[in-house]
Design a protein around this motif. Sequence first.
Motif, PDB file in Angstrom:
ATOM      1  N   GLU A 208      22.905  59.841  37.225  1.00 10.34           N
ATOM      2  CA  GLU A 208      21.461  60.276  36.592  1.00 10.34           C
ATOM      3  C   GLU A 208      19.977  60.741  37.339  1.00 10.34           C
ATOM      4  OE1 GLU A 208      21.383  60.734  32.050  1.00 10.34           O
ATOM      5  OE2 GLU A 208      18.855  59.676  32.251  1.00 10.34           O
TER       6      GLU A 208
ATOM      7  N   ALA B 176      26.383  60.169  33.681  1.00 10.30           N
ATOM      8  CA  ALA B 176      25.037  59.336  34.455  1.00 10.30           C
ATOM      9  C   ALA B 176      25.057  58.437  34.764  1.00 10.30           C
ATOM     10  CB  ALA B 176      24.155  59.306  32.690  1.00 10.30           C
TER      11      ALA B 176
ATOM     12  N   ASN C 143      19.191  64.232  37.884  1.00  7.42           N
ATOM     13  CA  ASN C 143      18.238  64.601  36.194  1.00  7.42           C
ATOM     14  C   ASN C 143      16.289  65.575  37.189  1.00  7.42           C
ATOM     15  OD1 ASN C 143      16.426  62.641  37.071  1.00  7.42           O
ATOM     16  ND2 ASN C 143      16.326  61.627  35.443  1.00  7.42           N
TER      17      ASN C 143
END
Length: 413
Positions: free
Chosen positions: A271, A251, A275
Amino acid sequence: MSPDSDQAPVRPSQLPPVARQLSVRAIMETILLHGPTSRAMLAKLTGLSRQTTTQVVLELEREDWLEVSGKMQGKLGRSAPTYELRAGSAYVLGIRLEGEIAQIALANIRGDVVGEIGAGTDPRGGTSVVRQIGVLYRELTDRLGVARERVKVAVVGSPGVVDPVTGHIDIAPSIPHLGDINVVEELRSEIGVPLSIENGVKLSALGELWQGVARGARNFAYFGVGRGVGMGIVADGKLLRGGRGAAGEIAYLPLGGNPFDPSGFASGTFETAANVDALQRRYEGYGGGSGFAVAEILAAYGRGEAAAVAAIDETARLLALAIGAVHAVIDADLIVLGGSIGLRPEIVERVRGLLPRLMREPPVVEASALADRATLIGALGEALHRLHAELFGVEAVRRELTLSDLGKGVRAT
């Protein structure tokens, strides 16, 4: 005298403790690997004398660890009893904690999953989630009629970074207040079972190694790409945790944004860019509708909608860059893609197509075979591994066992 032994067994006191421990280990490892086995075959496979084998097997039977499972035809028409682990002698508990679901499963010492139950994670988080796990655990064991004192080991898969020494969870935004409590101690107190906690993505890697697409792999990485982004690394057949339990926290790779922006300290630069929320923002920014779920965006991609094609392409490019960076460091033979974004065939195929443009010898890329079951399966596998090691000193058979009936047990909604 039993039909498959050539002399009466010696008394327990005649076998030194160390010799008995080694004999137990050899016998249990053989039974775990080969299934029901006669005493004569155990002696042959372990190299132990028939006298020692008979003594140890009968002691283990008296102690309720082994049971007679059938008969094996021997020489001259004689039959000999075969022995296997007594299924109800001990159990392990796997727990999966995520932002949207709290789920537990119970497996016996042989790896048979006897029940499963789950519910939406208590939105209050923290100690409320701990109490929720306790309620689910007691409901499951009561329904199954499993005595709780026979549950010997529990392993929890949780979001965030898990300190390998203290068990403290850091950076777990999907479950509020989880980092404010000592989760290990709270859960041990709630369910009364020796317990350890692992990052859920790392357990997903173990799940794929044990029962999924990575079986037999020695060096691979599991990428979980969904609401959060994380990675589990297996090197030389072993899970890497790192000095603070943060190995694989991709991340925080400096990709997809400004890595010097302190706002990325909370959830990570990569991230934030890769995401589910990022995919939805990207789709909307390229002219797609607002509030679309991942499945809807992927369906639009399949129809060739320009906004969806651009959003998926950029997400796949970011993921390919991350794989390239990771591969340069760990030299993985295999990359497993999981999570609600990562395992989708549209993403997998696009990433496969991009990698040859990034590196000379790209790794094999496969979608997770276990999907959203990977964490729970990994937790059960790790718990079984620890149980066998603690009880019998057996360390090397987890990958040979087959986890049966996962998903066919008790459920709660």
